[in-house]
Design a protein around this motif. Structure first.
Motif, mmCIF file in Angstrom:
data_model
loop_
_atom_site.group_PDB
_atom_site.id
_atom_site.type_symbol
_atom_site.label_atom_id
_atom_site.label_comp_id
_atom_site.label_asym_id
_atom_site.label_seq_id
_atom_site.Cartn_x
_atom_site.Cartn_y
_atom_site.Cartn_z
ATOM 1 N N ALA A 114 0.789 -1.124 -0.030
ATOM 2 C CA ALA A 114 -0.003 -0.042 -0.045
ATOM 3 C C ALA A 114 0.937 1.149 0.176
ATOM 4 C CB ALA A 114 -1.004 -0.087 1.255
ATOM 5 N N ALA A 115 1.819 1.134 0.878
ATOM 6 C CA ALA A 115 2.801 2.495 0.970
ATOM 7 C C ALA A 115 3.667 2.437 -0.588
ATOM 8 C CB ALA A 115 3.857 2.222 1.983
ATOM 9 N N ALA A 116 3.750 1.587 -1.227
ATOM 10 C CA ALA A 116 4.492 1.735 -2.514
ATOM 11 C C ALA A 116 3.502 2.199 -3.406
ATOM 12 C CB ALA A 116 4.882 0.486 -3.072
ATOM 13 N N ARG A 117 2.302 2.582 -3.271
ATOM 14 C CA ARG A 117 1.275 3.082 -3.991
ATOM 15 C C ARG A 117 0.785 4.479 -3.585
ATOM 16 N NH1 ARG A 117 1.913 -1.803 -5.306
ATOM 17 N NH2 ARG A 117 1.564 -2.549 -7.240
ATOM 18 N N GLY A 118 1.695 4.963 -2.598
ATOM 19 C CA GLY A 118 1.305 6.306 -1.759
ATOM 20 C C GLY A 118 0.414 6.344 -0.674
ATOM 21 N N ALA A 119 0.011 5.522 -0.130
ATOM 22 C CA ALA A 119 -0.668 5.061 0.961
ATOM 23 C C ALA A 119 0.178 5.508 1.989
ATOM 24 C CB ALA A 119 -1.458 4.083 1.271
ATOM 25 N N ILE A 120 -0.300 5.829 3.488
ATOM 26 C CA ILE A 120 0.447 6.368 4.565
ATOM 27 C C ILE A 120 0.309 4.961 5.514
ATOM 28 C CG2 ILE A 120 0.881 7.758 6.349
ATOM 29 C CD1 ILE A 120 -0.290 10.112 4.724
ATOM 30 N N PRO A 121 1.297 4.289 5.918
ATOM 31 C CA PRO A 121 1.221 2.967 6.697
ATOM 32 C C PRO A 121 1.283 3.130 8.136
ATOM 33 C CG PRO A 121 3.298 3.271 5.971
ATOM 34 C CD PRO A 121 2.439 4.417 5.278
ATOM 35 N N LEU A 122 0.386 2.702 9.006
ATOM 36 C CA LEU A 122 0.058 2.926 10.378
ATOM 37 C C LEU A 122 -0.261 1.875 11.101
ATOM 38 C CD1 LEU A 122 -1.699 6.143 10.390
ATOM 39 C CD2 LEU A 122 0.456 6.372 10.523
ATOM 40 N N ALA A 123 0.462 1.286 12.412
ATOM 41 C CA ALA A 123 -0.020 0.226 12.802
ATOM 42 C C ALA A 123 -0.400 0.432 14.471
ATOM 43 C CB ALA A 123 1.273 -0.887 13.070
ATOM 44 N N ILE A 124 -1.802 0.085 14.830
ATOM 45 C CA ILE A 124 -2.307 0.515 15.987
ATOM 46 C C ILE A 124 -2.787 -0.680 16.729
ATOM 47 C CG2 ILE A 124 -3.442 2.082 17.411
ATOM 48 C CD1 ILE A 124 -3.591 4.092 15.086
ATOM 49 N N HIS A 125 -2.142 -1.048 17.770
ATOM 50 C CA HIS A 125 -2.830 -2.292 18.384
ATOM 51 C C HIS A 125 -3.357 -1.744 19.868
ATOM 52 C CE1 HIS A 125 -2.597 -5.932 20.950
ATOM 53 N NE2 HIS A 125 -3.294 -6.400 20.365
ATOM 54 N N PRO A 126 -4.729 -1.733 20.133
ATOM 55 C CA PRO A 126 -5.044 -1.366 21.497
ATOM 56 C C PRO A 126 -4.912 -2.902 22.155
ATOM 57 C CG PRO A 126 -6.873 -0.860 19.945
ATOM 58 C CD PRO A 126 -5.857 -1.639 18.811
ATOM 59 N N ALA A 127 -4.561 -2.560 23.434
ATOM 60 C CA ALA A 127 -4.176 -3.850 24.211
ATOM 61 C C ALA A 127 -5.274 -4.071 25.170
ATOM 62 C CB ALA A 127 -2.817 -3.442 25.076
ATOM 63 N N ILE A 128 -6.383 -4.554 24.426
ATOM 64 C CA ILE A 128 -7.512 -5.073 25.342
ATOM 65 C C ILE A 128 -8.026 -6.422 24.447
ATOM 66 C CG2 ILE A 128 -8.225 -2.810 25.864
ATOM 67 C CD1 ILE A 128 -10.741 -3.372 23.736
ATOM 68 N N ALA A 129 -8.611 -7.249 25.411
ATOM 69 C CA ALA A 129 -9.242 -8.284 24.692
ATOM 70 C C ALA A 129 -10.453 -8.208 24.269
ATOM 71 C CB ALA A 129 -9.428 -9.429 25.827
ATOM 72 N N PHE A 130 -10.760 -7.982 22.796
ATOM 73 C CA PHE A 130 -12.121 -7.561 22.452
ATOM 74 C C PHE A 130 -13.062 -8.622 22.487
ATOM 75 C CE2 PHE A 130 -8.998 -4.519 20.260
ATOM 76 C CZ PHE A 130 -9.641 -3.439 20.137
ATOM 77 N N THR A 131 -14.515 -7.984 22.754
ATOM 78 C CA THR A 131 -15.540 -8.997 22.795
ATOM 79 C C THR A 131 -16.556 -8.878 21.525
ATOM 80 O OG1 THR A 131 -16.998 -7.319 23.852
ATOM 81 C CG2 THR A 131 -15.792 -8.785 25.347
#
Length: 235
Positions: free
Chosen positions: A109-126
């Protein structure tokens, strides 16, 4: 406090994580453009009422921010497949929520101009609205290239979390820590509840509740003392 502009947000992934992330961002003032189909539409509708169900490529076409919340084994193929059909747009923000990866997995995606972000909320999702309350007491691991790291931090804040920067090369260790805490906690509580049930204790989960919570609180306090105090969540 860091803030982001109002964005059109599309969600790829209708499991337990994606709809909740969408609801949190909508609560922060962003507009939801759509979400991909999921197997439990009633649950998704309960969290995101009225949000259109769209194909992934259509979500990319309509959105300034794309949140990808799919299983680990699907992430790389999904990002690459959307790149092959030319779906990513220059300047488009793309966030994944997987603990195991930094932004490297978003390279197509970045190679095509998108801006890469990684966000991991540290909870156990229900996968329910209860998760929105959990987010306000949680930390989130953020990884992004230096110039756009403030955007990732701002989005984590808008989810209700306290952002903690995790370097790209440290994401594997981070993911292992999260997996260890999650799997070990579930396994030990399950074993203890089973033993209590065999001992004739009614509602063993309820019986263990105060004991487990207080023990975990003590363990977390000791861990903070051993490695430096955990910073308070600033809301």
């Amino acid at each position: 406090m860091l803030r982001t502009a109002r964005l059109g947000v599309g969600i790829i992934g209708a499991g337990r994580v994606g709809p909740v992330i969408g609801a949190a961002l909508a609560g922060a003032g962003h507009a939801l453009t759509g979400i991909t189909a999921g197997s439990d539409r009633d649950r998704v509708e309960a969290v995101l009422p009225g949000v259109p169900v769209l194909a992934a490529d259509e979500i990319l076409r309509r959105s300034e921010l794309v949140v990808i919340a799919v299983p680990t084994e699907q992430l790389e193929g999904l990002v690459g497949g959307l790149a092959e059909v030319g779906a990513w747009q220059p300047g488009q923000l793309v966030v994944h929520t997987d603990a195991a990866f930094g932004t490297g997995v978003l390279a197509p995606a970045a190679a095509r101009g998108a801006i890469p972000l990684a966000i991991h909320p540290a909870i156990a999702f229900t996968g329910t609205s209860m998760d929105l309350r959990q987010l306000t007491n949680a930390f989130a691991a953020v990884t992004a290239p230096g110039p756009v790291l403030p955007i990732a931090q701002a989005l984590a804040v808008e989810l209700g979390c306290e952002p903690i920067v995790v370097a790209e090369e440290d994401r594997a260790a981070y993911a292992e820590a999260i997996a260890t805490a999650t799997a070990f906690s579930r396994s030990i509580v399950g074993q203890a509840a089973g033993l209590l049930a065999r001992a004739g204790i009614p509602e063993p989960g309820l019986y263990l509740s105060s004991l487990v919570h207080s023990t975990v609180d003590h363990a977390l306090a000791e861990a903070g003392g051993a490695t430096g105090e955990v910073p308070p969540v600033d809301q």
